[in-house]
Motif scaffolding. Structure first.
Motif, PDB file in Angstrom:
ATOM      1  N   UNK A   3     -15.618   8.487  -1.282  1.00 50.13           N
ATOM      2  CA  UNK A   3     -14.955   7.633  -2.266  1.00 50.13           C
ATOM      3  C   UNK A   3     -14.344   8.474  -3.382  1.00 50.13           C
ATOM      4  N   UNK A   4     -15.074   9.484  -3.815  1.00 56.55           N
ATOM      5  CA  UNK A   4     -14.566  10.363  -4.879  1.00 56.55           C
ATOM      6  C   UNK A   4     -13.293  11.065  -4.417  1.00 56.55           C
ATOM      7  N   UNK A   5     -13.297  11.550  -3.175  1.00 59.69           N
ATOM      8  CA  UNK A   5     -12.112  12.221  -2.640  1.00 59.69           C
ATOM      9  C   UNK A   5     -10.906  11.275  -2.617  1.00 59.69           C
ATOM     10  N   UNK A   6     -11.117  10.016  -2.223  1.00 61.40           N
ATOM     11  CA  UNK A   6     -10.024   9.040  -2.196  1.00 61.40           C
ATOM     12  C   UNK A   6      -9.480   8.789  -3.596  1.00 61.40           C
ATOM     13  N   UNK A   7     -10.375   8.688  -4.575  1.00 56.95           N
ATOM     14  CA  UNK A   7      -9.935   8.465  -5.950  1.00 56.95           C
ATOM     15  C   UNK A   7      -9.125   9.655  -6.455  1.00 56.95           C
ATOM     16  N   UNK A   8      -9.543  10.858  -6.083  1.00 53.84           N
ATOM     17  CA  UNK A   8      -8.797  12.039  -6.499  1.00 53.84           C
ATOM     18  C   UNK A   8      -7.415  12.069  -5.858  1.00 53.84           C
ATOM     19  N   UNK A   9      -7.318  11.573  -4.629  1.00 51.56           N
ATOM     20  CA  UNK A   9      -5.999  11.488  -3.972  1.00 51.56           C
ATOM     21  C   UNK A   9      -5.124  10.480  -4.710  1.00 51.56           C
ATOM     22  N   UNK A  10      -5.719   9.364  -5.148  1.00 57.42           N
ATOM     23  CA  UNK A  10      -4.955   8.363  -5.882  1.00 57.42           C
ATOM     24  C   UNK A  10      -4.434   8.939  -7.205  1.00 57.42           C
ATOM     25  N   UNK A  11      -5.252   9.758  -7.846  1.00 54.34           N
ATOM     26  CA  UNK A  11      -4.820  10.398  -9.093  1.00 54.34           C
ATOM     27  C   UNK A  11      -3.639  11.327  -8.817  1.00 54.34           C
ATOM     28  N   UNK A  12      -3.723  12.062  -7.713  1.00 55.62           N
ATOM     29  CA  UNK A  12      -2.627  12.971  -7.354  1.00 55.62           C
ATOM     30  C   UNK A  12      -1.343  12.184  -7.092  1.00 55.62           C
ATOM     31  N   UNK A  13      -1.460  11.031  -6.426  1.00 54.97           N
ATOM     32  CA  UNK A  13      -0.283  10.196  -6.168  1.00 54.97           C
ATOM     33  C   UNK A  13       0.298   9.669  -7.472  1.00 54.97           C
ATOM     34  N   UNK A  14      -0.582   9.260  -8.387  1.00 57.40           N
ATOM     35  CA  UNK A  14      -0.109   8.786  -9.686  1.00 57.40           C
ATOM     36  C   UNK A  14       0.645   9.898 -10.419  1.00 57.40           C
ATOM     37  N   UNK A  15       0.113  11.104 -10.346  1.00 59.16           N
ATOM     38  CA  UNK A  15       0.755  12.228 -11.015  1.00 59.16           C
ATOM     39  C   UNK A  15       2.155  12.484 -10.440  1.00 59.16           C
ATOM     40  N   UNK A  16       2.276  12.373  -9.117  1.00 59.73           N
ATOM     41  CA  UNK A  16       3.582  12.541  -8.481  1.00 59.73           C
ATOM     42  C   UNK A  16       4.562  11.473  -8.949  1.00 59.73           C
ATOM     43  N   UNK A  17       4.073  10.220  -9.030  1.00 58.17           N
ATOM     44  CA  UNK A  17       4.934   9.130  -9.496  1.00 58.17           C
ATOM     45  C   UNK A  17       5.389   9.378 -10.934  1.00 58.17           C
TER      46      UNK A  17
END
Length: 121
Positions: A17-31
């Motif tokens: 779950x932590x890894x998925x949340x970190x991926x979501x943060x990375x996607x937000x940063x890209x946006x």
């Protein structure tokens, strides 16, 4: 060992779950970098994800503590069992020596924790 295995599975789930949340943060940063969302919106959403990661990390630490405690408990049980086994063997040896007619070696007696009663009342 079922309890420890269950704790380890829960830890693995939380790490995913932590890894998925970190991926979501990375996607937000890209946006945010591509100007699809504003910096303020990015910070708000990122904070939510960071809080979630922090909560899951705390839960993982608690579960790891449970594993350590359970291992210690198992170890203490094994030591206690070994101690009882040794005491049983000593008693058996004394009994065998008595049956053979030999005098058992005198060992220091354990001190009793009871206090002697005073007869002068």
């Amino acid at each position: 060992m079922g309890f420890i295995e269950r704790l380890e599975r829960n830890i693995a789930k939380l790490q995913k779950k932590i890894e998925k949340e970190q991926m979501k943060i990375a996607q937000l940063e890209e946006k945010c970098e591509s100007k699809k969302i504003t910096k303020a919106e990015y910070n708000i959403k990122k904070k939510r994800h960071d809080d979630q990661i922090h909560a899951w990390s705390a839960r993982i630490r608690v579960l790891q503590g449970g594993i350590v405690k359970e291992n210690k408990h198992i170890e203490e049980k094994a030591e206690e069992k070994e101690k009882k086994k040794e005491e049983k063997e000593k008693k058996k040896e004394k009994k065998e020596k008595k049956e053979k007619g030999e005098e058992p070696e005198e060992e220091p007696e354990e001190e009793s924790e009871e206090e002697p009663e005073d007869e002068t009342k």
